[in-house]
Design a protein around this motif. Structure first.
Motif, PDB file in Angstrom:
ATOM      1  N   LEU A  73      32.385  49.837  41.026  1.00  0.00           N
ATOM      2  CA  LEU A  73      33.184  49.790  39.804  1.00  0.00           C
ATOM      3  C   LEU A  73      32.286  49.205  38.736  1.00  0.00           C
ATOM      4  N   THR A  74      32.198  49.869  37.594  1.00  0.00           N
ATOM      5  CA  THR A  74      31.431  49.340  36.476  1.00  0.00           C
ATOM      6  C   THR A  74      32.401  49.020  35.353  1.00  0.00           C
ATOM      7  N   PHE A  75      32.409  47.762  34.950  1.00  0.00           N
ATOM      8  CA  PHE A  75      33.255  47.303  33.852  1.00  0.00           C
ATOM      9  C   PHE A  75      32.387  47.203  32.607  1.00  0.00           C
ATOM     10  N   LYS A  76      32.714  48.001  31.576  1.00  0.00           N
ATOM     11  CA  LYS A  76      31.986  47.961  30.303  1.00  0.00           C
ATOM     12  C   LYS A  76      32.924  47.420  29.229  1.00  0.00           C
ATOM     13  N   TYR A  77      32.469  46.391  28.513  1.00  0.00           N
ATOM     14  CA  TYR A  77      33.304  45.744  27.502  1.00  0.00           C
ATOM     15  C   TYR A  77      32.432  44.906  26.580  1.00  0.00           C
ATOM     16  N   ASP A  78      33.013  44.430  25.502  1.00  0.00           N
ATOM     17  CA  ASP A  78      32.324  43.540  24.572  1.00  0.00           C
ATOM     18  C   ASP A  78      32.352  42.139  25.181  1.00  0.00           C
ATOM     19  N   ALA A  79      31.190  41.613  25.551  1.00  0.00           N
ATOM     20  CA  ALA A  79      31.102  40.321  26.239  1.00  0.00           C
ATOM     21  C   ALA A  79      31.623  39.162  25.391  1.00  0.00           C
ATOM     22  N   ASP A  80      31.638  39.315  24.086  1.00  0.00           N
ATOM     23  CA  ASP A  80      32.149  38.246  23.218  1.00  0.00           C
ATOM     24  C   ASP A  80      33.670  38.253  23.147  1.00  0.00           C
ATOM     25  N   LYS A  81      34.304  39.345  23.590  1.00  0.00           N
ATOM     26  CA  LYS A  81      35.749  39.480  23.435  1.00  0.00           C
ATOM     27  C   LYS A  81      36.498  39.696  24.742  1.00  0.00           C
ATOM     28  N   ASP A  82      35.790  39.664  25.886  1.00  0.00           N
ATOM     29  CA  ASP A  82      36.476  39.956  27.152  1.00  0.00           C
ATOM     30  C   ASP A  82      35.680  39.444  28.339  1.00  0.00           C
ATOM     31  N   ASN A  83      36.281  39.581  29.536  1.00  0.00           N
ATOM     32  CA  ASN A  83      35.642  39.270  30.801  1.00  0.00           C
ATOM     33  C   ASN A  83      36.423  39.962  31.915  1.00  0.00           C
ATOM     34  N   VAL A  84      35.972  39.793  33.154  1.00  0.00           N
ATOM     35  CA  VAL A  84      36.633  40.380  34.318  1.00  0.00           C
ATOM     36  C   VAL A  84      36.753  39.297  35.381  1.00  0.00           C
ATOM     37  N   VAL A  85      37.959  39.184  35.966  1.00  0.00           N
ATOM     38  CA  VAL A  85      38.195  38.206  37.024  1.00  0.00           C
ATOM     39  C   VAL A  85      38.831  38.931  38.207  1.00  0.00           C
ATOM     40  N   ARG A  86      38.287  38.733  39.397  1.00  0.00           N
ATOM     41  CA  ARG A  86      38.915  39.283  40.600  1.00  0.00           C
ATOM     42  C   ARG A  86      39.868  38.227  41.133  1.00  0.00           C
ATOM     43  N   VAL A  87      41.116  38.638  41.354  1.00  0.00           N
ATOM     44  CA  VAL A  87      42.158  37.713  41.791  1.00  0.00           C
ATOM     45  C   VAL A  87      42.875  38.280  43.010  1.00  0.00           C
ATOM     46  N   ASN A  88      43.839  37.520  43.531  1.00  0.00           N
ATOM     47  CA  ASN A  88      44.667  38.034  44.618  1.00  0.00           C
ATOM     48  C   ASN A  88      45.931  38.655  44.029  1.00  0.00           C
ATOM     49  N   GLY A  89      46.785  39.198  44.886  1.00  0.00           N
ATOM     50  CA  GLY A  89      47.965  39.928  44.427  1.00  0.00           C
ATOM     51  C   GLY A  89      48.947  39.097  43.627  1.00  0.00           C
TER      52      GLY A  89
END
Length: 182
Positions: free
Chosen positions: A55-71
């Motif tokens: 999975l490739t997450f593309k976004y503006d690093a100054d305005k977002d992020n990605v967190v893997r969480v549980n259900g």
């Protein structure tokens, strides 16, 4: 006998390497990327995610992020402070275990506004040792997916992960030993 062994090993190696070569890279959200205003459940609905895919997450690093969480954290749009957070703006996650995966944006109220993704990773059906039955086989219970207690169960979780071979060490040794004997 030697010819039979050589043909068998060639077929085995061809099968393994063709399976490894078919791993897919999914850009989350396609052209839109990882951002507000995209229905990620609809995006994922017609895709099959397999072991070895990315999975490739593309976004503006100054305005977002990605967190893997549980259900449960996915449902409530919360994440533990110890959860790993991707912040580069171009993060690649290798799917190394099968089962459900939940990703949210940890930025402001993005998750509550719908910026979250849930996928199910299935074992590759093309591997000869796969626990998934072939389509012609009678239905049987699927294998138990990996537990989702900790977000770190889908290691590695960095943007600069080298791809590792999916060829088990014992199989490599067997092939190497038999090729030398041929």
């Amino acid at each position: 006998m030697v010819l039979c062994r050589a043909l068998f090993l060639f077929a085995l190696i061809a099968t393994i390497f063709s399976t490894i070569a078919v791993a897919k890279d999914f850009v989350v959200g396609d052209e839109s990327g990882w951002t507000l205003g995209v229905d990620y459940q609809a995006w994922a609905a017609n895709k099959v995610f397999r072991l070895g895919d990315t999975l490739t997450f593309k976004y503006d690093a100054d305005k977002d992020n990605v967190v893997r969480v549980n259900g449960s954290d996915f449902q409530s749009c919360t994440f533990p402070w110890s959860a790993p957070v991707l912040r580069s703006g171009h993060d690649t996650v290798v799917l190394t275990t099968y089962g459900r995966r939940w990703y949210i944006s940890g930025f402001a109220n993005h998750c509550k506004s719908g910026q979250k993704l849930v996928i199910t990773v299935v074992p590759s059906q093309q591997l000869p040792w796969s626990p998934v039955p072939s389509p012609s086989a009678s239905p049987s219970p699927s294998p138990t997916p990996a537990p989702e207690a900790a977000p770190s169960s889908n290691a590695p979780w960095t943007a600069t992960v080298p791809r590792r071979s999916m060829l088990p060490k014992k199989l490599f040794k067997m092939i190497h030993r038999n090729l030398i004997a041929v």
